[in-house]
Enzyme design. Structure first.
Site, PDB file in Angstrom:
ATOM      1  N   ASP A   1       0.848  -1.190   0.000  1.00  0.00           N
ATOM      2  CA  ASP A   1       0.000   0.000   0.000  1.00  0.00           C
ATOM      3  C   ASP A   1       0.884   1.240   0.000  1.00  0.00           C
ATOM      4  O   ASP A   1       1.961   1.252   0.612  1.00  0.00           O
ATOM      5  CB  ASP A   1      -0.947   0.025   1.202  1.00  0.00           C
ATOM      6  CG  ASP A   1      -2.220   0.809   0.888  1.00  0.00           C
ATOM      7  OD1 ASP A   1      -3.257   0.185   0.586  1.00  0.00           O
ATOM      8  OD2 ASP A   1      -2.163   2.060   0.917  1.00  0.00           O
TER       9      ASP A   1
ATOM     10  N   ASP B   1       4.611   2.621  -3.754  1.00  0.00           N
ATOM     11  CA  ASP B   1       3.668   2.813  -4.851  1.00  0.00           C
ATOM     12  C   ASP B   1       3.718   1.565  -5.717  1.00  0.00           C
ATOM     13  O   ASP B   1       4.771   1.208  -6.236  1.00  0.00           O
ATOM     14  CB  ASP B   1       4.070   4.043  -5.662  1.00  0.00           C
ATOM     15  CG  ASP B   1       3.100   4.369  -6.785  1.00  0.00           C
ATOM     16  OD1 ASP B   1       2.211   3.542  -7.071  1.00  0.00           O
ATOM     17  OD2 ASP B   1       3.241   5.451  -7.383  1.00  0.00           O
TER      18      ASP B   1
ATOM     19  N   ASP C   1      -9.273   1.295  -7.226  1.00  0.00           N
ATOM     20  CA  ASP C   1      -9.950   2.523  -7.652  1.00  0.00           C
ATOM     21  C   ASP C   1     -10.474   2.331  -9.075  1.00  0.00           C
ATOM     22  O   ASP C   1      -9.704   1.996  -9.980  1.00  0.00           O
ATOM     23  CB  ASP C   1      -8.962   3.680  -7.616  1.00  0.00           C
ATOM     24  CG  ASP C   1      -9.639   5.043  -7.733  1.00  0.00           C
ATOM     25  OD1 ASP C   1     -10.633   5.153  -8.482  1.00  0.00           O
ATOM     26  OD2 ASP C   1      -9.161   5.995  -7.093  1.00  0.00           O
TER      27      ASP C   1
ATOM     28  N   ASP D   1     -16.712  -4.226  -6.344  1.00  0.00           N
ATOM     29  CA  ASP D   1     -18.159  -4.010  -6.270  1.00  0.00           C
ATOM     30  C   ASP D   1     -18.632  -3.135  -7.421  1.00  0.00           C
ATOM     31  O   ASP D   1     -19.824  -2.886  -7.565  1.00  0.00           O
ATOM     32  CB  ASP D   1     -18.532  -3.325  -4.954  1.00  0.00           C
ATOM     33  CG  ASP D   1     -18.021  -1.889  -4.918  1.00  0.00           C
ATOM     34  OD1 ASP D   1     -16.810  -1.687  -5.172  1.00  0.00           O
ATOM     35  OD2 ASP D   1     -18.821  -0.968  -4.676  1.00  0.00           O
TER      36      ASP D   1
ATOM     37  N   THR E   1     -12.164  -8.372   2.290  1.00  0.00           N
ATOM     38  CA  THR E   1     -11.464  -7.136   2.626  1.00  0.00           C
ATOM     39  C   THR E   1     -12.389  -6.275   3.487  1.00  0.00           C
ATOM     40  O   THR E   1     -13.577  -6.574   3.650  1.00  0.00           O
ATOM     41  CB  THR E   1     -11.088  -6.355   1.365  1.00  0.00           C
ATOM     42  OG1 THR E   1     -12.275  -5.775   0.801  1.00  0.00           O
ATOM     43  CG2 THR E   1     -10.415  -7.242   0.322  1.00  0.00           C
ATOM     44  N   GLU E   2     -11.851  -5.189   4.020  1.00  0.00           N
ATOM     45  CA  GLU E   2     -12.687  -4.263   4.788  1.00  0.00           C
ATOM     46  C   GLU E   2     -13.798  -3.685   3.919  1.00  0.00           C
ATOM     47  O   GLU E   2     -14.963  -3.596   4.346  1.00  0.00           O
ATOM     48  CB  GLU E   2     -11.839  -3.120   5.352  1.00  0.00           C
ATOM     49  CG  GLU E   2     -10.809  -3.538   6.382  1.00  0.00           C
ATOM     50  CD  GLU E   2      -9.508  -4.004   5.751  1.00  0.00           C
ATOM     51  OE1 GLU E   2      -8.655  -4.512   6.484  1.00  0.00           O
ATOM     52  OE2 GLU E   2      -9.349  -3.867   4.516  1.00  0.00           O
TER      53      GLU E   2
ATOM     54  N   GLU F   1     -15.080  -5.011   1.242  1.00  0.00           N
ATOM     55  CA  GLU F   1     -16.019  -6.076   0.890  1.00  0.00           C
ATOM     56  C   GLU F   1     -17.033  -6.305   2.000  1.00  0.00           C
ATOM     57  O   GLU F   1     -18.232  -6.488   1.742  1.00  0.00           O
ATOM     58  CB  GLU F   1     -15.233  -7.355   0.607  1.00  0.00           C
ATOM     59  CG  GLU F   1     -16.064  -8.498   0.067  1.00  0.00           C
ATOM     60  CD  GLU F   1     -15.186  -9.673  -0.339  1.00  0.00           C
ATOM     61  OE1 GLU F   1     -15.759 -10.708  -0.712  1.00  0.00           O
ATOM     62  OE2 GLU F   1     -13.936  -9.554  -0.286  1.00  0.00           O
TER      63      GLU F   1
END
EC number: 2.1.1.33
Length: 211
Positions: free
Chosen positions: A69, A96, A118, A154, A191-192, A194
């Site tokens: 991250d 990165d 993103d 999503d 994931t958070e 999700e």
């Protein structure tokens, strides 16, 4: 995932070199030495607060995991989860992830995870999407022949775009889930994002694509 700056994040990361790779450029071509074994290496780009990568590491002790991250504060929260889980088969990178060839040798990793990236919905930002062809060029280099990308989102638009991008690149789609949580897929680690989206009843899309 943008979060507020966390006080002490840098100190926390630097205090845990057993999990946080502080000199990632020097780790290139040496990842198996860092893990101390020849187990497969799976990488998550954009690991957020670490629920997925730490959960996968706990679930699969014979696979090594690397969470990446760009945000220091976010990665410090991921480290909290890693410390809580306490397994040895995980490393974290504060870098990165736009050019992973800086940190991985050709064919050095075995699988790549892209979770809730993103979507960059505007057409002029297409080249920023992690499933755009130039990113696929990079991913193909660091993966072995027949290496896989496992992708979750999503965002229907990004999902459809990615299916087309994978296919046009010549990749094989080994599995496509139009509603992951309503399927019989086993072993899913959320994931958070999700968890948040699924609690709101949003559909989660998933694809496994092979070079």
């Amino acid at each position: 995932m943008r979060v507020r700056n966390r006080k002490g994040a840098t100190e926390l990361l630097e205090a845990n070199p057993q999990y946080v790779v502080l000199n990632p450029l020097e780790a290139k071509a040496k990842w198996r030495d860092l893990f101390g074994n020849d187990n497969p290496i799976h990488v998550e780009v954009g690991s957020g607060k670490g629920a997925f990568v730490s959960g996968m590491a706990k679930q699969n002790p014979d696979i090594n995991y690397i969470g990446i991250d760009i945000q220091k504060s976010v990665l410090s929260y991921a480290l909290d989860k890693v410390l809580e889980v306490g397994v040895p088969n995980i490393k974290l990178l504060w870098v990165d992830g736009s050019d992973l060839t800086d940190y991985f040798e050709d064919g050095e990793i075995d699988r790549l995870y892209l979770n809730f990236s993103d979507p960059w919905p505007k057409k002029r930002h297409e080249k920023r999407r992690l499933t755009y062809k130039t990113f696929l060029d990079t991913f193909k280099r660091i993966l072995p022949e027949n290496g896989e990308i496992h992708f979750k989102t999503d965002n229907r638009g990004l999902f459809e775009y990615s299916l087309v991008s994978f296919s046009q690149y010549g990749m094989k789609l080994n599995g496509v889930w139009l509603d992951l949580h309503a399927s019989d897929f086993e072993g899913n680690v959320m994931t958070e994002y999700e968890q948040k989206f699924s609690n709101k009843g949003q559909v989660i899309y998933r694809v496994e694509a092979e070079f």
